[in-house]
Write a protein that holds these residues in place. Sequence first.
Motif, PDB file in Angstrom:
ATOM      1  N   LEU A  11       0.848  -1.185   0.000  1.00 30.15           N
ATOM      2  CA  LEU A  11       0.000   0.000   0.000  1.00 30.15           C
ATOM      3  C   LEU A  11       0.885   1.236   0.000  1.00 30.15           C
ATOM      4  CD1 LEU A  11      -3.007  -0.412   2.409  1.00 30.15           C
ATOM      5  CD2 LEU A  11      -3.033   0.118  -0.009  1.00 30.15           C
ATOM      6  N   ASP A  19      -7.354   4.936  -4.125  1.00 31.25           N
ATOM      7  CA  ASP A  19      -8.511   4.402  -3.387  1.00 31.25           C
ATOM      8  C   ASP A  19      -9.410   5.543  -2.914  1.00 31.25           C
ATOM      9  OD1 ASP A  19      -7.514   1.891  -3.752  1.00 31.25           O
ATOM     10  OD2 ASP A  19      -6.654   1.698  -1.750  1.00 31.25           O
ATOM     11  N   VAL A  23     -13.421   6.178  -3.750  1.00 28.46           N
ATOM     12  CA  VAL A  23     -14.481   6.368  -2.748  1.00 28.46           C
ATOM     13  C   VAL A  23     -15.123   7.745  -2.919  1.00 28.46           C
ATOM     14  CG1 VAL A  23     -15.040   6.394  -0.294  1.00 28.46           C
ATOM     15  CG2 VAL A  23     -13.336   4.795  -1.149  1.00 28.46           C
ATOM     16  N   SER A  97     -25.074  -0.336   7.149  1.00 29.34           N
ATOM     17  CA  SER A  97     -25.417  -1.192   6.008  1.00 29.34           C
ATOM     18  C   SER A  97     -24.416  -2.320   5.821  1.00 29.34           C
ATOM     19  CB  SER A  97     -25.469  -0.358   4.732  1.00 29.34           C
ATOM     20  OG  SER A  97     -24.163   0.001   4.341  1.00 29.34           O
ATOM     21  N   GLY A  98     -23.286  -2.271   6.534  1.00 32.91           N
ATOM     22  CA  GLY A  98     -22.296  -3.329   6.376  1.00 32.91           C
ATOM     23  C   GLY A  98     -21.263  -3.025   5.299  1.00 32.91           C
ATOM     24  N   LEU A  99     -21.428  -1.888   4.622  1.00 33.77           N
ATOM     25  CA  LEU A  99     -20.500  -1.539   3.551  1.00 33.77           C
ATOM     26  C   LEU A  99     -19.081  -1.342   4.104  1.00 33.77           C
ATOM     27  CD1 LEU A  99     -20.928  -1.259   0.565  1.00 33.77           C
ATOM     28  CD2 LEU A  99     -21.171   1.189   0.842  1.00 33.77           C
ATOM     29  N   GLU A 101     -17.824  -2.740   6.761  1.00 35.11           N
ATOM     30  CA  GLU A 101     -17.312  -4.082   7.076  1.00 35.11           C
ATOM     31  C   GLU A 101     -16.648  -4.683   5.828  1.00 35.11           C
ATOM     32  OE1 GLU A 101     -18.077  -6.052   9.996  1.00 35.11           O
ATOM     33  OE2 GLU A 101     -17.242  -7.938   9.271  1.00 35.11           O
ATOM     34  N   ARG A 102     -17.339  -4.544   4.709  1.00 36.61           N
ATOM     35  CA  ARG A 102     -16.782  -5.071   3.460  1.00 36.61           C
ATOM     36  C   ARG A 102     -15.511  -4.311   3.073  1.00 36.61           C
ATOM     37  NH1 ARG A 102     -20.481  -6.585  -1.183  1.00 36.61           N
ATOM     38  NH2 ARG A 102     -19.580  -8.626  -0.898  1.00 36.61           N
ATOM     39  N   PHE A 103     -15.544  -2.966   3.167  1.00 29.83           N
ATOM     40  CA  PHE A 103     -14.360  -2.169   2.825  1.00 29.83           C
ATOM     41  C   PHE A 103     -13.168  -2.630   3.662  1.00 29.83           C
ATOM     42  CE2 PHE A 103     -17.030   1.749   1.423  1.00 29.83           C
ATOM     43  CZ  PHE A 103     -17.069   1.268   0.131  1.00 29.83           C
ATOM     44  N   ARG A 104     -13.429  -2.929   4.931  1.00 26.58           N
ATOM     45  CA  ARG A 104     -12.320  -3.308   5.811  1.00 26.58           C
ATOM     46  C   ARG A 104     -11.720  -4.659   5.457  1.00 26.58           C
ATOM     47  NH1 ARG A 104     -11.765  -1.657  11.046  1.00 26.58           N
ATOM     48  NH2 ARG A 104     -12.304  -3.698  11.802  1.00 26.58           N
ATOM     49  N   SER A 105     -12.454  -5.475   4.706  1.00 22.60           N
ATOM     50  CA  SER A 105     -11.910  -6.765   4.298  1.00 22.60           C
ATOM     51  C   SER A 105     -11.193  -6.665   2.950  1.00 22.60           C
ATOM     52  CB  SER A 105     -13.034  -7.809   4.224  1.00 22.60           C
ATOM     53  OG  SER A 105     -13.810  -7.613   3.057  1.00 22.60           O
ATOM     54  N   LEU A 106     -11.170  -5.464   2.370  1.00 21.89           N
ATOM     55  CA  LEU A 106     -10.539  -5.280   1.058  1.00 21.89           C
ATOM     56  C   LEU A 106      -9.096  -4.810   1.215  1.00 21.89           C
ATOM     57  CD1 LEU A 106     -13.338  -3.391  -0.924  1.00 21.89           C
ATOM     58  CD2 LEU A 106     -12.851  -5.834  -0.879  1.00 21.89           C
ATOM     59  N   PRO A 107      -8.282  -5.052   0.178  1.00 16.57           N
ATOM     60  CA  PRO A 107      -6.881  -4.609   0.262  1.00 16.57           C
ATOM     61  C   PRO A 107      -6.709  -3.109   0.029  1.00 16.57           C
ATOM     62  CG  PRO A 107      -7.289  -5.724  -1.812  1.00 16.57           C
ATOM     63  CD  PRO A 107      -8.546  -5.859  -1.016  1.00 16.57           C
ATOM     64  N   MET A 108      -7.758  -2.329   0.231  1.00 17.17           N
ATOM     65  CA  MET A 108      -7.684  -0.882   0.005  1.00 17.17           C
ATOM     66  C   MET A 108      -7.074  -0.178   1.215  1.00 17.17           C
ATOM     67  SD  MET A 108     -11.716   0.054   0.617  1.00 17.17           S
ATOM     68  CE  MET A 108     -11.519   1.824   0.576  1.00 17.17           C
ATOM     69  N   THR A 264     -16.424  -2.115  14.220  1.00 19.28           N
ATOM     70  CA  THR A 264     -16.831  -3.411  13.688  1.00 19.28           C
ATOM     71  C   THR A 264     -18.289  -3.344  13.270  1.00 19.28           C
ATOM     72  OG1 THR A 264     -17.240  -4.052  15.953  1.00 19.28           O
ATOM     73  CG2 THR A 264     -15.252  -4.873  14.918  1.00 19.28           C
TER      74      THR A 264
ATOM     75  N   THR B  78     -11.538 -12.719   8.128  1.00 18.70           N
ATOM     76  CA  THR B  78     -11.479 -11.732   7.050  1.00 18.70           C
ATOM     77  C   THR B  78     -10.772 -10.455   7.510  1.00 18.70           C
ATOM     78  OG1 THR B  78     -13.696 -10.930   7.621  1.00 18.70           O
ATOM     79  CG2 THR B  78     -13.551 -12.566   5.882  1.00 18.70           C
ATOM     80  N   GLN B 100      -2.895  -7.414   5.282  1.00 22.83           N
ATOM     81  CA  GLN B 100      -2.969  -6.800   3.970  1.00 22.83           C
ATOM     82  C   GLN B 100      -2.910  -7.854   2.859  1.00 22.83           C
ATOM     83  OE1 GLN B 100      -3.854  -3.795   3.529  1.00 22.83           O
ATOM     84  NE2 GLN B 100      -3.684  -3.880   1.311  1.00 22.83           N
ATOM     85  N   ARG B 103      -6.075  -9.970   2.654  1.00 22.11           N
ATOM     86  CA  ARG B 103      -7.175  -9.260   1.985  1.00 22.11           C
ATOM     87  C   ARG B 103      -7.089  -9.363   0.463  1.00 22.11           C
ATOM     88  NH1 ARG B 103      -6.048  -4.360   5.899  1.00 22.11           N
ATOM     89  NH2 ARG B 103      -7.054  -5.172   7.764  1.00 22.11           N
TER      90      ARG B 103
END
Lengths: 264, 338
Positions: A11, A19, A23, A97-99, A101-108, A264, B78, B100, B103
């Motif tokens: 990163l 990124d 967004v 909405s959980g969005l 949560e999803r962002f946090r699991s991404l390599p962004m 979380t 995750t 990282q 992910r």
Amino acid sequence: MVPARARVRRLTLGWTVRDSLTVTKRNLLTLTRNPELVVFATIQPVLFVLMFRYVFGGAIQVPGEDYVNFLMPGIWAQAVVFGAVSTAVGLAEDLQSGLIERFRSLPMAPSAVLVGRTNADLVRDVFVIALMCVVGFLVGFRNQTDALAFLAALLLMLAFGYSMAWVFAVFGLRAPNAETAQAAAFPVMAVLVFASSAFVPTETMPGWLQVFADHQPVTAVVDAVRALVLGGPTASYVVTAVAWIVGIVVVFGTLAVVRYRRVT
Amino acid sequence: MECMTENGGYAAGCRENRRDRATMQSVIPDAIEVDDIAKQFGEVRALDGVSFGVARGTVLGLLGPNGAGKTTAVRILTTTMRPDRGRASVLGLDVDHDAQRVRESIGLAGQYAAVDESLTGSENLWMMGRLTHLSQSASRSRSKELLVRFGLDDAGDRQVKTYSGGMRRRLDLAAALVHRPSVLFLDEPTTGLDPRSRRGLWDVIGELVADGTTLLLTTQYLEEADRLADRIVVIDQGQVIAEGTSAQLKARIGTTIIEAVFADPASAEGARTLLAPLGELTDADDGRALSLQVNTGPRSIMDAVGALERAAIEPLTLAVREPTLDDVFLRLTGQRVE
């Protein structure tokens, strides 16, 4: 052994910027799809202009200045501070909405979610401030200095709006839902805007309130913007305002990023 | 489709093949390794020393009632939550120290269908592509490809707020696949869907698995675990209470269930009297039906049928079935799922 490793990239600042732009674009698309968000952000300041110009304005005496000229810098500040509440609401909605949560699991880059949000709010502020300038001119506001100082005043106001977005980002990340975020942000916003020099000179306030009003960021920024558009000495006002803005971005930016990593 | 039985489960032979695949791959290190993880929220122990592994290219069903700790386990794996103790790794990468890189290789679709309602389906997938660091053109083409694959190409330019529940879930799943993750986490992917949409989503998940994706699936639906998972880990109150293939779990009960319906309540009553000594009778809904749990094996079935034959009581229908995971769960935890 691990095929995924071939794709791994560190990163870097470049990724963080990219990124954040992604967004930002997402949030701007959301704004254009929900124009009512922009409309609400403008209706309130327009109402305030009409109210303070025509209802209360006659009763408010400002030494050596037409009240409308005194008023408009306060209206701009009110517009960007009220607008910054939508940063809190937007982040709370994304959490709910959980969005996120999803962002946090991404390599962004983790900061991109917050930077992208505050960037989009800055773009919205540009629109709102431009509109409030038009409204101001329609009700009789006239810039008393030159175009350059006027532009500097607007840029200062936008920078202030950006810093307030970071303050309310922290609120949004701490709230369990959008309604709570809004409810929690409201008193802070109201105290900052009304217990300041935005609509009346602080000299008319009782002593204890005056102490607070004279030492808080809305007053600092409004005084600097007034100096820029009405004339008179500007340097010390602008330095104080810029110091507030930089300080707020650093402190609340750090708080928001730390909080984001934990939510979380 | 010849692997499917009437009730949607895999026929025995197919189940064996799937298990062989799991056994074959077990020489390679597991795609997911979980070692004694624990997580506490205030007084609540969400996870209390959970360990399991998922072999590459296989499907693990994490099964348990609401609040069992399934979502907490997914969050830790995750990288969105850190465990209080224990270690977990995905593709050999520690989820804490190497978050990282983890992910880069995982996809997550949650129970909340986390997509942006104001954006169109295609914009949502574009955004996921960009945020997983695909190029602009790759993000666009991948988005188009996934919309077609998930039957959303007609709806791709519509805002997600106009989508049905099933469409949202499919988009959510597509969003998890944009960067072609080799390990996929699905947290209750079909919770709240109507049966038809659920079956549609199962077909899609089945195809993914056939492509060799490693999948960890949490569910509170036994049928779902039964149908999709190679191995099942049952958790309850933060602990693993059973583990194995669907067949192994069912074998733990060691019973077969005989169900019969009779022409009238009198015949049913007669049959009950005859069959009572052979196993455990459970009364069915109306007076004409009965359900009998007997020891597994042909002997007990022959005994039951013989008894009815000698008394000349002929049922209208007679069926022999294996216990369902529901029966297993009831036995293990003393409570029913759902």
